[in-house]
Each structure stands twice: as C-alpha cells, then as structure tokens.
Write a protein that holds these residues in place. Structure first.
Motif, PDB file in Angstrom:
ATOM      1  N   ASP A 130       1.257   9.719   5.973  1.00 56.58           N
ATOM      2  CA  ASP A 130       1.053   9.619   4.533  1.00 56.58           C
ATOM      3  C   ASP A 130       1.395  10.995   3.959  1.00 56.58           C
ATOM      4  O   ASP A 130       0.538  11.868   3.838  1.00 56.58           O
ATOM      5  CB  ASP A 130      -0.411   9.239   4.268  1.00 56.58           C
ATOM      6  CG  ASP A 130      -0.760   9.110   2.799  1.00 56.58           C
ATOM      7  OD1 ASP A 130       0.049   9.500   1.944  1.00 56.58           O
ATOM      8  OD2 ASP A 130      -1.874   8.625   2.526  1.00 56.58           O
TER       9      ASP A 130
ATOM     10  N   ASN B 173      -0.625  12.525   1.078  1.00 55.16           N
ATOM     11  CA  ASN B 173      -1.979  12.883   1.467  1.00 55.16           C
ATOM     12  C   ASN B 173      -1.989  14.149   2.322  1.00 55.16           C
ATOM     13  O   ASN B 173      -2.835  15.023   2.149  1.00 55.16           O
ATOM     14  CB  ASN B 173      -2.604  11.706   2.210  1.00 55.16           C
ATOM     15  CG  ASN B 173      -4.096  11.766   2.254  1.00 55.16           C
ATOM     16  OD1 ASN B 173      -4.626  12.254   3.241  1.00 55.16           O
ATOM     17  ND2 ASN B 173      -4.757  11.283   1.219  1.00 55.16           N
TER      18      ASN B 173
ATOM     19  N   ASP C 256       4.057   1.730  -4.090  1.00 59.13           N
ATOM     20  CA  ASP C 256       3.149   2.839  -3.791  1.00 59.13           C
ATOM     21  C   ASP C 256       3.208   3.175  -2.302  1.00 59.13           C
ATOM     22  O   ASP C 256       3.567   2.341  -1.482  1.00 59.13           O
ATOM     23  CB  ASP C 256       1.719   2.476  -4.209  1.00 59.13           C
ATOM     24  CG  ASP C 256       1.197   1.289  -3.421  1.00 59.13           C
ATOM     25  OD1 ASP C 256       0.375   1.499  -2.513  1.00 59.13           O
ATOM     26  OD2 ASP C 256       1.636   0.155  -3.704  1.00 59.13           O
TER      27      ASP C 256
ATOM     28  N   ASP D 121       0.777   3.756  -0.146  1.00 55.75           N
ATOM     29  CA  ASP D 121      -0.197   3.075   0.712  1.00 55.75           C
ATOM     30  C   ASP D 121       0.322   1.726   1.198  1.00 55.75           C
ATOM     31  O   ASP D 121       0.142   1.372   2.365  1.00 55.75           O
ATOM     32  CB  ASP D 121      -1.527   2.880  -0.009  1.00 55.75           C
ATOM     33  CG  ASP D 121      -2.278   4.186  -0.207  1.00 55.75           C
ATOM     34  OD1 ASP D 121      -1.750   5.250   0.179  1.00 55.75           O
ATOM     35  OD2 ASP D 121      -3.388   4.142  -0.746  1.00 55.75           O
TER      36      ASP D 121
ATOM     37  N   THR E  37      -3.847  10.081   7.478  1.00 59.30           N
ATOM     38  CA  THR E  37      -4.266  10.024   6.085  1.00 59.30           C
ATOM     39  C   THR E  37      -5.742  10.376   5.989  1.00 59.30           C
ATOM     40  O   THR E  37      -6.481  10.236   6.960  1.00 59.30           O
ATOM     41  CB  THR E  37      -4.026   8.615   5.478  1.00 59.30           C
ATOM     42  OG1 THR E  37      -4.263   8.679   4.070  1.00 59.30           O
ATOM     43  CG2 THR E  37      -4.904   7.563   6.113  1.00 59.30           C
ATOM     44  N   ALA E  38      -6.150  10.815   4.803  1.00 59.29           N
ATOM     45  CA  ALA E  38      -7.571  11.004   4.521  1.00 59.29           C
ATOM     46  C   ALA E  38      -8.039   9.958   3.517  1.00 59.29           C
ATOM     47  O   ALA E  38      -9.191   9.968   3.105  1.00 59.29           O
ATOM     48  CB  ALA E  38      -7.819  12.410   3.970  1.00 59.29           C
ATOM     49  N   ASP E  39      -7.141   9.064   3.141  1.00 63.52           N
ATOM     50  CA  ASP E  39      -7.435   8.016   2.171  1.00 63.52           C
ATOM     51  C   ASP E  39      -8.287   6.943   2.850  1.00 63.52           C
ATOM     52  O   ASP E  39      -7.813   6.235   3.735  1.00 63.52           O
ATOM     53  CB  ASP E  39      -6.121   7.433   1.661  1.00 63.52           C
ATOM     54  CG  ASP E  39      -6.300   6.383   0.603  1.00 63.52           C
ATOM     55  OD1 ASP E  39      -7.135   5.463   0.790  1.00 63.52           O
ATOM     56  OD2 ASP E  39      -5.585   6.448  -0.410  1.00 63.52           O
ATOM     57  N   ARG E  40      -9.533   6.830   2.441  1.00 63.00           N
ATOM     58  CA  ARG E  40     -10.460   5.901   3.108  1.00 63.00           C
ATOM     59  C   ARG E  40     -10.049   4.443   2.956  1.00 63.00           C
ATOM     60  O   ARG E  40     -10.188   3.658   3.885  1.00 63.00           O
ATOM     61  CB  ARG E  40     -11.880   6.103   2.585  1.00 63.00           C
ATOM     62  CG  ARG E  40     -12.462   7.409   3.046  1.00 63.00           C
ATOM     63  CD  ARG E  40     -13.880   7.583   2.571  1.00 63.00           C
ATOM     64  NE  ARG E  40     -14.378   8.863   3.027  1.00 63.00           N
ATOM     65  CZ  ARG E  40     -15.376   9.492   2.478  1.00 63.00           C
ATOM     66  NH1 ARG E  40     -16.001   8.974   1.446  1.00 63.00           N
ATOM     67  NH2 ARG E  40     -15.771  10.653   2.949  1.00 63.00           N
ATOM     68  N   ALA E  41      -9.559   4.067   1.777  1.00 59.18           N
ATOM     69  CA  ALA E  41      -9.128   2.677   1.573  1.00 59.18           C
ATOM     70  C   ALA E  41      -7.931   2.348   2.461  1.00 59.18           C
ATOM     71  O   ALA E  41      -7.886   1.282   3.081  1.00 59.18           O
ATOM     72  CB  ALA E  41      -8.786   2.435   0.108  1.00 59.18           C
ATOM     73  N   LEU E  42      -6.987   3.254   2.560  1.00 62.92           N
ATOM     74  CA  LEU E  42      -5.835   3.043   3.437  1.00 62.92           C
ATOM     75  C   LEU E  42      -6.278   2.988   4.889  1.00 62.92           C
ATOM     76  O   LEU E  42      -5.839   2.128   5.655  1.00 62.92           O
ATOM     77  CB  LEU E  42      -4.793   4.141   3.232  1.00 62.92           C
ATOM     78  CG  LEU E  42      -3.581   4.096   4.156  1.00 62.92           C
ATOM     79  CD1 LEU E  42      -2.829   2.775   4.045  1.00 62.92           C
ATOM     80  CD2 LEU E  42      -2.658   5.279   3.857  1.00 62.92           C
TER      81      LEU E  42
END
Length: 128
Positions: free
Chosen positions: A11, A14, A76, A78, A99-104
C-alpha cells in the motif's frame, strides 16, 4: 515438491505516509523513491506488487521492473490492493500486505498476512 512463491503487496500511499518527510509536496517523487528502494532491498518475497493511486501514479509507470510490479489503481488504492492480494492467493501464493489501514487489513485477513509500514521501512533501511 515446489516451493510456494511469495508475494508482497504494498500500500504505497500508506507506507509513504508513515514518514513525515515532506512526501505530500511531491507524491510522484515519493512513489519513485519507494519503487527504487524496493528494487534493491532484501525483501524476503519473490514478487513485490506496488500499488499506486492518485498523484503518485505519475512517479512510476505501470508494469514489471525486475521483481517489482507496479499497478496503478483504477479507483481507490484499497480496492486494488485487496484485488491483488486475492488474485495472488487464488494462484496459490503466500501473500503479505503492507499497510497500517485497519479496514484494509480486515478486508484481506482471510487471504494474506498483514505487516505494518514500519516493518517495510526497516527492511528498506537494511540497504542504506
């Protein structure tokens, strides 16, 4: 028995965003620097998929360069990252998403391991 190939899906937004080094002033340049670092880093994966979105896409053309494949997200990032992770897993690959994106991370949990940007930065810094 053949060894399972490993894929690292990055990502880029991110990872670049994890370091407050002025990347927001030059998203294309930040993407180019990340790409160059991935080409020489001792990443423990057979293939690296670098997903770029928005202004970062101007920094690196899509396609393969050695073991790094650059993908420009059509929508996007994600959605494209999840798609790349699923396709690799369906092909029998072991997949890690950075990634640090929790939803992803939750979205890819069934098909990939998730590592944070700090792990990748540590790997990239091994070459400097």
């Amino acid at each position: 028995m053949a060894r399972v190939r490993t894929v690292l899906v990055v990502d880029a937004a991110n990872v670049v965003g994890a370091r407050p080094d002025g990347w927001w002033k030059d998203r294309a340049g930040a993407a180019r620097r990340l790409h160059e670092a991935l080409l020489t880093a001792p990443v423990p994966h057979d293939v690296v998929v670098l997903v770029l979105e928005g202004g970062a896409k101007a920094g690196v053309r899509p396609g393969r360069d050695a073991h790094v494949r650059v993908v420009h997200a059509a929508r996007d990032g994600d959605t494209e990252i999840a798609k790349q992770a699923r396709e690799a897993a369906e092909a029998g690959r072991e997949v890690t998403v950075v990634t640090a994106d929790r939803a992803l991370a939750a979205n890819v949990a069934g098909v990939a391991r998730v590592s944070g940007p700090s792990w990748l930065w540590d790997v990239l810094e091994e070459t400097t």
